[in-house]
Motif scaffolding. Sequence first.
Motif, PDB file in Angstrom:
ATOM      1  N   VAL B 120     104.599   1.407  30.009  1.00 23.13           N
ATOM      2  CA  VAL B 120     105.343   1.401  31.269  1.00 23.13           C
ATOM      3  C   VAL B 120     105.515   2.834  31.781  1.00 23.13           C
ATOM      4  O   VAL B 120     105.349   3.803  31.042  1.00 23.13           O
ATOM      5  N   GLU B 179     108.810  -3.535  31.201  1.00 21.65           N
ATOM      6  CA  GLU B 179     107.665  -4.173  30.558  1.00 21.65           C
ATOM      7  C   GLU B 179     107.418  -5.569  31.126  1.00 21.65           C
ATOM      8  O   GLU B 179     108.318  -6.191  31.695  1.00 21.65           O
ATOM      9  N   VAL B 200     103.339  -2.562  28.657  1.00 28.48           N
ATOM     10  CA  VAL B 200     104.095  -2.630  27.399  1.00 28.48           C
ATOM     11  C   VAL B 200     105.010  -1.406  27.286  1.00 28.48           C
ATOM     12  O   VAL B 200     104.788  -0.393  27.974  1.00 28.48           O
ATOM     13  N   ASN B 232     113.184  -0.130  27.606  1.00 24.35           N
ATOM     14  CA  ASN B 232     112.514  -1.338  27.126  1.00 24.35           C
ATOM     15  C   ASN B 232     112.504  -1.345  25.600  1.00 24.35           C
ATOM     16  O   ASN B 232     112.195  -0.319  24.973  1.00 24.35           O
TER      17      ASN B 232
END
Lengths: 165, 291
Positions: B120, B179, B200, B232
């Motif tokens: 990301v 994500e 991701v 994340n």
Amino acid sequence: MIRRLLLLACALSLPLAVHAQDATVQVLPPALDGSRPLEALTGSAVVRDYLQSWAAFRSAFDQNAPQLLNQDFVGAALTRLDGTIADQGRLGIHTRYTARSHRLRIVFYSPDGLSLQIVDHVVYDEQVMQGATVLATQPVHARYIAVLTPSQTRWQVRFFQAAAK
Amino acid sequence: MSLSRWFLLAASALVACPLLLAQRPSMHLPQQVVAGSAFSISTGGSGQGTLTIVGPGQALRRSVQLGSPVSIPAGVLYNAGDYVVILANGSDEQAGLIEVTPAQQPARLSFLAEPSRLPVDLQNGISGTVYVFDIYRNLIVSPMPVSFNLSDSLGPAQTRTVTTRNGVAWTRMNSAAKEGSARFVASVAGVASTRVIDEVPGDPCNLSMTAVPDKGGEAKLQTAPVRDCSGNPIPDGTVVTFTASFNGMQSTVDVPLKRDIAEVELPLPSGASVSVASGVVAGNEIHWRGQ
């Protein structure tokens, strides 16, 4: 006397015929518009492989031998050229493409490095033949666009089309 | 030669020449035709002839009646390029050139998006390249606006419009801060192609751990929930390495993340130091006093 003249004409024309296969090649600086920088070695490999593909194209169409294309063409280009050679075979003709000059410029290198585009202002003679008989010879000035993609050992032509001049 | 013979010869020539001239094939070609469209070639002469059209893209032949126009129906000559056209009648022929141009309506896109999976919050991390083709797979080389749209489940979509040059357009996009799966769409004149990009979490950020004695007197090392710099959670299974050092000796334990946390129990002597890391990211260091 006539026989002598014929021999002389043949002797003079032989070097010209050999020379005619060697087209002049002018490679212009790339115009990539910021897509991806092109290393000089990559550029020269692409030009070398592209010109080699023209030689393969010429031989394949002259001999109606599609297998001669396999090393240099893939994908849509290979399918299309294969189809035309099959057409030629059905019609009992073959064509001889004799390039006189190439003026090449690499105009695009994709950001991922997986495709590259060449514009080629090419001048060639297209000779349509039936056996040894020449049906017609036409000089052609064309602007070819070729898209090449890398394979394990070389750049192969994936797309090959004469575009509007 | 007698006068009557001369007269007969001259009369024969007068009769024969127009006939011979009339049989010579001639044609008028359109300079350009659009791929797959119907077109007509006007011919001159008389009798039967053959029309051969041949180029790198196609080769075809038609029997024709000289003096009548030859109609090439739609869908017959469809590969763009230059073609030699030969109109022949016995040993007489006329040749010319015709250019087939791509249809201007896009029908297919060749859309390559790279990479299919990336961390990301990466600036210009995603690239998209589009080649625009007509229905016959001819590259449309006239400029066309291509719209690129990258959207994820949360953030606003990124949109760019790029005009094709020699049939190709490209762009770069940023990966989202969150994500998840992003849809990368390229569209031209109502024709669209979609690629899914898996975004991701990035590298762990602010990796930290605590150490407490467990019931058996060993040190229980536990990380705080491991997250990337955008918050994340780092995927389960990502390896976190604990390294203990004491009196010049070093031992390491690799622990996979489970529910955002890595934990391990180690028999640590008092005075040992322990550090934590994941990949290239280092966390804090603890000096163990046994309590």
